[in-house]
Design a protein around this motif. Structure first.
Motif, PDB file in Angstrom:
ATOM      1  N   ARG A 105       0.718  -1.270   0.017  1.00  0.00           N
ATOM      2  CA  ARG A 105      -0.024   0.052  -0.130  1.00  0.00           C
ATOM      3  C   ARG A 105       1.034   1.058   0.155  1.00  0.00           C
ATOM      4  O   ARG A 105       1.389   1.540   0.973  1.00  0.00           O
ATOM      5  CB  ARG A 105      -0.959   0.056   1.231  1.00  0.00           C
ATOM      6  CG  ARG A 105      -1.629  -1.347   1.490  1.00  0.00           C
ATOM      7  CD  ARG A 105      -3.107  -1.216   0.909  1.00  0.00           C
ATOM      8  NE  ARG A 105      -3.671  -2.245   1.240  1.00  0.00           N
ATOM      9  CZ  ARG A 105      -4.706  -3.057   0.381  1.00  0.00           C
ATOM     10  NH1 ARG A 105      -4.854  -2.493  -0.779  1.00  0.00           N
ATOM     11  NH2 ARG A 105      -5.254  -4.260   0.960  1.00  0.00           N
ATOM     12  N   SER A 133      -1.946   0.830  -4.731  1.00  0.00           N
ATOM     13  CA  SER A 133      -1.960  -0.706  -4.102  1.00  0.00           C
ATOM     14  C   SER A 133      -1.269  -1.588  -5.167  1.00  0.00           C
ATOM     15  O   SER A 133      -1.631  -1.404  -6.198  1.00  0.00           O
ATOM     16  CB  SER A 133      -3.311  -1.276  -3.608  1.00  0.00           C
ATOM     17  OG  SER A 133      -3.709  -0.670  -2.603  1.00  0.00           O
ATOM     18  N   HIS A 148      -0.564  -5.549  -6.002  1.00  0.00           N
ATOM     19  CA  HIS A 148      -0.770  -7.100  -5.459  1.00  0.00           C
ATOM     20  C   HIS A 148       0.213  -7.665  -6.015  1.00  0.00           C
ATOM     21  O   HIS A 148       0.128  -8.386  -7.056  1.00  0.00           O
ATOM     22  CB  HIS A 148      -2.185  -7.408  -5.906  1.00  0.00           C
ATOM     23  CG  HIS A 148      -3.238  -6.584  -4.870  1.00  0.00           C
ATOM     24  ND1 HIS A 148      -4.032  -6.954  -3.826  1.00  0.00           N
ATOM     25  CD2 HIS A 148      -3.611  -5.414  -5.086  1.00  0.00           C
ATOM     26  CE1 HIS A 148      -4.739  -6.237  -3.218  1.00  0.00           C
ATOM     27  NE2 HIS A 148      -4.593  -5.097  -4.292  1.00  0.00           N
ATOM     28  N   PRO A 199       5.263  -0.417   3.792  1.00  0.00           N
ATOM     29  CA  PRO A 199       4.046  -0.550   2.956  1.00  0.00           C
ATOM     30  C   PRO A 199       3.608  -1.844   2.918  1.00  0.00           C
ATOM     31  O   PRO A 199       2.286  -2.112   2.203  1.00  0.00           O
ATOM     32  CB  PRO A 199       4.598   0.089   1.627  1.00  0.00           C
ATOM     33  CG  PRO A 199       6.155  -0.322   1.656  1.00  0.00           C
ATOM     34  CD  PRO A 199       6.435  -0.144   2.663  1.00  0.00           C
ATOM     35  N   GLU A 222       1.833  -5.230   3.221  1.00  0.00           N
ATOM     36  CA  GLU A 222       0.865  -6.172   4.112  1.00  0.00           C
ATOM     37  C   GLU A 222       0.908  -7.704   3.715  1.00  0.00           C
ATOM     38  O   GLU A 222       0.476  -7.806   2.582  1.00  0.00           O
ATOM     39  CB  GLU A 222      -0.613  -5.546   3.971  1.00  0.00           C
ATOM     40  CG  GLU A 222      -1.031  -4.114   4.817  1.00  0.00           C
ATOM     41  CD  GLU A 222      -2.190  -3.738   4.308  1.00  0.00           C
ATOM     42  OE1 GLU A 222      -2.999  -4.429   3.752  1.00  0.00           O
ATOM     43  OE2 GLU A 222      -2.630  -2.780   4.236  1.00  0.00           O
TER      44      GLU A 222
END
Ligand SMILES: Nc1ncnc2c1ncn2[C@@H]1O[C@H](COP(=O)(O)OP(=O)(O)O)[C@@H](O)[C@H]1O
Ligand code: SF4
Ligand SMILES: [Mg+2]
Length: 341
Positions: free
Chosen positions: A19, A24, A26, A66, A68
């Motif tokens: 993020r 974002s 992925h 950043p 996750e």
């Protein structure tokens, strides 16, 4: 691997998203795989397919924010690595799990001797005295094929060749007798002969030490000569998984087929040839909800633009995330043109 070989690492539904202010990204999407005791599992995919982020996510090496990291569990010796406290994870890394990082120029500290850099983890993780650790360091250096190990202990990284520095990184990763070794493109920058020597060394170490290895590479030729099983990554997903012989004999995913197209058929051919594939790996701003290979795939049809395929079983220990392998969709698929050779 013989039937019933236990898993030493089990990764389930791992996801990593960055993020950032720019949005974002992925990078790892619902990745699941197992690593069995004493096997070499190849992870192959072109640059940007999520291989390094996967390795760093397993080891808790990504700064958050950043990154996750979610999903899991990631089971190692009965513990979920995603839920270990940072201290326990740190002792696992470089201890029970060895890691050879991708960037070998920065992996060794230029102002410390090679010996010191091997001795430190031995003192830290195993509590050896300086004298014991030095003796073990020399032993490890000899084990990874460094001649004249005792004298080399006092050399600095700039005094030795790239090949030797790479071997030292292996010695450090192996220092604490790990169960699992994760190696991220460790031989990519070395010349072909040295690469082959290091691959032989790896085979030998896995046999003598019984270590399981996750070997990350962009080069399908490397997995052909080294791995027992392979996972192919694209768009941060596992798009194909197979025993190495089945993958080369019968690749099912169009991405794998393109990736393997330029690799010679002979399994252990030593010539390094990277597949040249048109197009770029996708940059995913949202989790994938359609096939991430659709824009480059010669077989794409309507459903590929609407849904993301799951991993369909296609043979013994072999699966492919492509609608062409979905038995339920067979009647709707366009007839494939069969091209010889
Ligand atoms: N710190 C970061 N912030 C945002 N995106 C990142 C970051 N690190 C990696 N990525 C993205 O994750 C994707 C996978 O990268 P990586 O795992 O390094 O690929 P590979 O190792 O297969 O070449 C890339 O699209 C990359 O841009
Ligand atoms: S799902 Fe469709 S677009 Fe994706 S690889 Fe298979 S055929 Fe190609
Ligand atoms: Mg990488």
């Amino acid at each position: 691997m013989p039937e019933g070989t236990p898993n030493v690492l089990e990764v389930r539904n791992l996801r990593t998203v960055f993020r950032t202010r720019a949005g974002s990204f992925h990078a790892v999407n619902d990745v699941s795989f197992t690593l069995k005791a004493g096997e070499i599992l190849g992870v192959v995919g072109e640059s940007g397919s999520g291989k390094s982020v996967l390795a760093m996510s397993l080891l808790g090496l990504l700064p958050s924010p950043p990154a996750e990291v979610s999903g899991g569990p990631v089971l190692f010796e009965g513990q979920d690595l995603l839920r270990l406290d940072p201290e326990a994870l740190r002792s696992m890394r470089g201890g029970r799990i060895g890691f050879v990082v991708q960037d070998r120029m920065t992996a060794l500290n230029p102002v410390l001797t090679l010996g010191f850099q091997i001795v430190e983890p031995l003192r830290l993780h195993l509590g050896l005295t300086r004298r014991q650790a030095r003796a073990r360091a020399a032993e490890l250096m000899a084990q990874v094929g460094i001649p004249d190990a005792h004298r080399r202990l006092d050399d600095y990284p700039h005094q030795v060749s790239g090949d030797l520095r790479q071997r030292v990184l292996f010695a450090i990763a192996l220092a604490c007798d790990p169960t699992v070794l994760i190696a991220d493109e460790p031989t990519a920058a070395l010349d072909v002969t040295i690469q082959a020597e290091i691959h032989d060394l790896m085979q030998e170490l896995r046999q003598t030490l019984g270590i399981a290895v996750l070997w990350i590479t962009q080069d399908p030729g490397v997995v052909a000569g080294l791995a027992d099983r392979v996972i192919v990554m694209h768009g941060g997903q596992v798009v194909e998984h197979a025993p190495v012989d089945a993958l080369f004999a019968d690749p099912r995913h169009p991405y794998t087929q393109a990736l393997l197209a330029s690799v010679p058929k002979a399994r252990v051919e030593r010539v390094r040839r990277l597949a040249v594939m048109e197009g770029q790996p996708p940059v995913l701003r949202t989790p994938p909800d359609v096939c991430t290979f659709r824009d480059r795939c010669p077989h794409a049809y309507d459903v590929c633009h609407r849904l993301n395929p799951q991993r369909y079983p296609v043979g013994e220990g072999h699966d492919a995330a492509c609608f062409l392998s979905d038995p339920g969709l067979a009647p709707q698929r366009p007839q494939l043109e069969v091209v010889d050779g």
